[in-house]
Design an enzyme around this catalytic site. Sequence first.
Site, mmCIF file in Angstrom:
data_model
loop_
_atom_site.group_PDB
_atom_site.id
_atom_site.type_symbol
_atom_site.label_atom_id
_atom_site.label_comp_id
_atom_site.label_asym_id
_atom_site.label_seq_id
_atom_site.Cartn_x
_atom_site.Cartn_y
_atom_site.Cartn_z
ATOM 1 N N CYS A 124 -2.827 30.532 -45.851
ATOM 2 C CA CYS A 124 -4.066 29.743 -45.048
ATOM 3 C C CYS A 124 -5.207 30.533 -45.154
ATOM 4 O O CYS A 124 -6.232 30.034 -44.187
ATOM 5 C CB CYS A 124 -3.471 29.814 -43.505
ATOM 6 S SG CYS A 124 -1.835 28.890 -43.404
ATOM 7 N N HIS A 257 -9.444 28.810 -38.962
ATOM 8 C CA HIS A 257 -8.472 28.041 -39.425
ATOM 9 C C HIS A 257 -7.565 27.454 -38.289
ATOM 10 O O HIS A 257 -7.498 27.926 -37.258
ATOM 11 C CB HIS A 257 -7.552 29.274 -40.044
ATOM 12 C CG HIS A 257 -6.249 28.672 -40.470
ATOM 13 N ND1 HIS A 257 -5.933 27.590 -41.292
ATOM 14 C CD2 HIS A 257 -4.769 29.114 -40.307
ATOM 15 C CE1 HIS A 257 -4.593 27.451 -41.212
ATOM 16 N NE2 HIS A 257 -3.975 28.236 -40.705
ATOM 17 N N ASN A 287 -1.781 21.710 -38.902
ATOM 18 C CA ASN A 287 -2.376 22.960 -39.939
ATOM 19 C C ASN A 287 -2.039 22.559 -41.228
ATOM 20 O O ASN A 287 -0.855 22.274 -41.779
ATOM 21 C CB ASN A 287 -1.196 24.261 -39.405
ATOM 22 C CG ASN A 287 -1.452 25.391 -40.175
ATOM 23 O OD1 ASN A 287 -2.302 25.461 -41.153
ATOM 24 N ND2 ASN A 287 -0.858 26.571 -39.799
HETATM 25 O O1 UT7 Z 1 -1.309 28.973 -40.655
HETATM 26 C C1 UT7 Z 1 -0.875 30.271 -40.577
HETATM 27 C C2 UT7 Z 1 -0.811 30.891 -39.241
HETATM 28 N N1 UT7 Z 1 -0.004 30.313 -38.399
HETATM 29 C C3 UT7 Z 1 0.022 30.313 -37.086
HETATM 30 O O2 UT7 Z 1 -1.039 30.987 -36.486
HETATM 31 C C4 UT7 Z 1 1.249 30.078 -36.154
HETATM 32 C C5 UT7 Z 1 1.124 31.111 -35.053
HETATM 33 N N2 UT7 Z 1 2.316 30.806 -34.055
HETATM 34 C C6 UT7 Z 1 2.502 29.772 -33.318
HETATM 35 O O3 UT7 Z 1 1.477 29.082 -33.318
HETATM 36 C C7 UT7 Z 1 3.264 29.881 -32.096
HETATM 37 O O4 UT7 Z 1 3.978 30.937 -32.061
HETATM 38 C C8 UT7 Z 1 4.323 28.602 -32.303
HETATM 39 C C9 UT7 Z 1 3.381 27.211 -31.839
HETATM 40 C C10 UT7 Z 1 4.872 28.557 -33.697
HETATM 41 C C11 UT7 Z 1 5.154 28.442 -31.286
HETATM 42 O O5 UT7 Z 1 4.875 28.718 -29.944
HETATM 43 P P1 UT7 Z 1 5.674 30.059 -28.936
HETATM 44 O O6 UT7 Z 1 4.816 29.658 -27.725
HETATM 45 O O7 UT7 Z 1 5.238 31.267 -29.587
HETATM 46 O O8 UT7 Z 1 6.901 29.400 -28.808
HETATM 47 P P2 UT7 Z 1 8.350 30.151 -29.117
HETATM 48 O O9 UT7 Z 1 8.370 30.311 -30.707
HETATM 49 O O10 UT7 Z 1 8.326 31.585 -28.456
HETATM 50 O O11 UT7 Z 1 9.524 29.144 -28.666
HETATM 51 C C12 UT7 Z 1 9.620 28.955 -27.498
HETATM 52 C C13 UT7 Z 1 10.640 27.815 -27.089
HETATM 53 C C14 UT7 Z 1 12.060 28.292 -27.675
HETATM 54 O O12 UT7 Z 1 13.088 28.174 -27.043
HETATM 55 P P3 UT7 Z 1 13.666 29.156 -25.877
HETATM 56 O O13 UT7 Z 1 14.245 30.252 -26.847
HETATM 57 O O14 UT7 Z 1 12.483 29.892 -24.917
HETATM 58 O O15 UT7 Z 1 14.826 28.493 -25.136
HETATM 59 C C15 UT7 Z 1 12.136 27.674 -29.186
HETATM 60 O O16 UT7 Z 1 13.457 27.361 -29.534
HETATM 61 O O17 UT7 Z 1 10.439 26.588 -27.776
HETATM 62 C C16 UT7 Z 1 11.533 26.316 -28.603
HETATM 63 N N3 UT7 Z 1 10.995 25.243 -29.546
HETATM 64 C C17 UT7 Z 1 10.741 23.997 -29.612
HETATM 65 N N4 UT7 Z 1 11.037 23.225 -28.484
HETATM 66 C C18 UT7 Z 1 10.755 21.900 -28.571
HETATM 67 C C19 UT7 Z 1 10.684 25.897 -30.958
HETATM 68 N N5 UT7 Z 1 10.128 24.557 -31.456
HETATM 69 C C20 UT7 Z 1 10.270 23.830 -30.711
HETATM 70 C C21 UT7 Z 1 10.034 22.495 -30.502
HETATM 71 N N6 UT7 Z 1 10.186 21.565 -29.752
HETATM 72 N N7 UT7 Z 1 9.441 21.851 -31.863
#
Ligand code: UT7
Length: 330
Positions: A124, A257, A287
């Site tokens: 990225c 980005h 993305n």
């Molecule tokens: O391009 C390179 C750079 N990439 C990035 O910058 C991405 C950086 N990371 C992010 O943007 C975020 O971390 C995400 C969007 C990927 C995730 O957001 P988050 O607020 O960090 O969520 P999380 O990973 O902590 O997940 C929270 C909850 C989890 O459930 P529990 O454990 O709290 O029960 C996940 O299992 O959301 C759940 N979850 C989903 N639920 C519904 C994860 N993916 C999904 C989904 N739909 N698609």
Amino acid sequence: MSKSRFARIAGTGSYLPALRLSNQDLVDRLAKEGVETSDDWIKTRSGISARHFAAPDELTSDLAVKAAQGAMMEAQWNADDIELIILATSTPDHLGGFPSTACVIQDKLGLRNGCAAFDVQAVCAGFSYALSTADAFIRAGMYQKILVIGAEVFSRILDFKDRGTCVLFGDGAGAVALEASDQAGILASALHADGSQRDILCVPGRATCGGIEGVPFLRMDGQSVFKLAVKVLEQVAHEVLQKANMQPEQIDWLVPHQANIRIMEGTARKMGMSMDRVIVTVHEHGNTSAASIPLALDHGIRSGQIKRGQHILLEGVGGGFAWGAVVLRY
Ligand code: UT7
């Protein structure tokens, strides 16, 4: 070499594949595979509402050629004048990027002038790396006209059983026609990497004697990536501004980005910039990795937001871990 030799953007172009999937389209498609997600989760956590996916017969080079043609037309370039093609991609046409997709693009553009062509692999951050590489070639006096492209078909490396990643990425391409000029131009760039963090965002699989060993899909520890991205983007923004001898308030547009609206908001806040000075396309594109900055740049220019003479800060971050920023006068 003249001190006043700059690399200046003469034109931009972009391309998105025809197939657009709204969050709900994707939610319905994933539900059939037993994967549960929702429009609300995707929008709230990432800011994404839709993404585009390439058709089965569309390759990275096809997307790149369309974006490049737009940039060449805008720049009013004669195709034969192009001296170098640099493509930033992590989803090359061929396994191992062999031959380079930049060579495929040269052929598909019908260039028979023997111009140089190579790929840059910095995920990225790829477009920041490619643009500053092109800038260095132009400043050194080696080339006058370089096509710098970011193009990806990330849909090919997504695991549609992994809801934590498959809802976030899309396909697309963006291109910049960069030429030598006595008018500014790219003012400064800063590039960094930390290979010790390579496992938090990667495609772990390897090619082995006719097969694939390990997982051939993108894997991401979203929270670790998020935290590191916020930290390094702030650092590199200040570093590149210092190199250009500029203050954040002199920047007209931040073109970050497009990974997550919350990361963009955080970066803008730390720079003291309001969101109406940030080009945002993540809601419509998702993305698109190395394509995301040139796609957003082209969108900002074609929508009339970014105007000639304005100062722009571009910054990218992702797998490697790699990150970079470029300040330029458009
Ligand atoms: O391009 C390179 C750079 N990439 C990035 O910058 C991405 C950086 N990371 C992010 O943007 C975020 O971390 C995400 C969007 C990927 C995730 O957001 P988050 O607020 O960090 O969520 P999380 O990973 O902590 O997940 C929270 C909850 C989890 O459930 P529990 O454990 O709290 O029960 C996940 O299992 O959301 C759940 N979850 C989903 N639920 C519904 C994860 N993916 C999904 C989904 N739909 N698609």
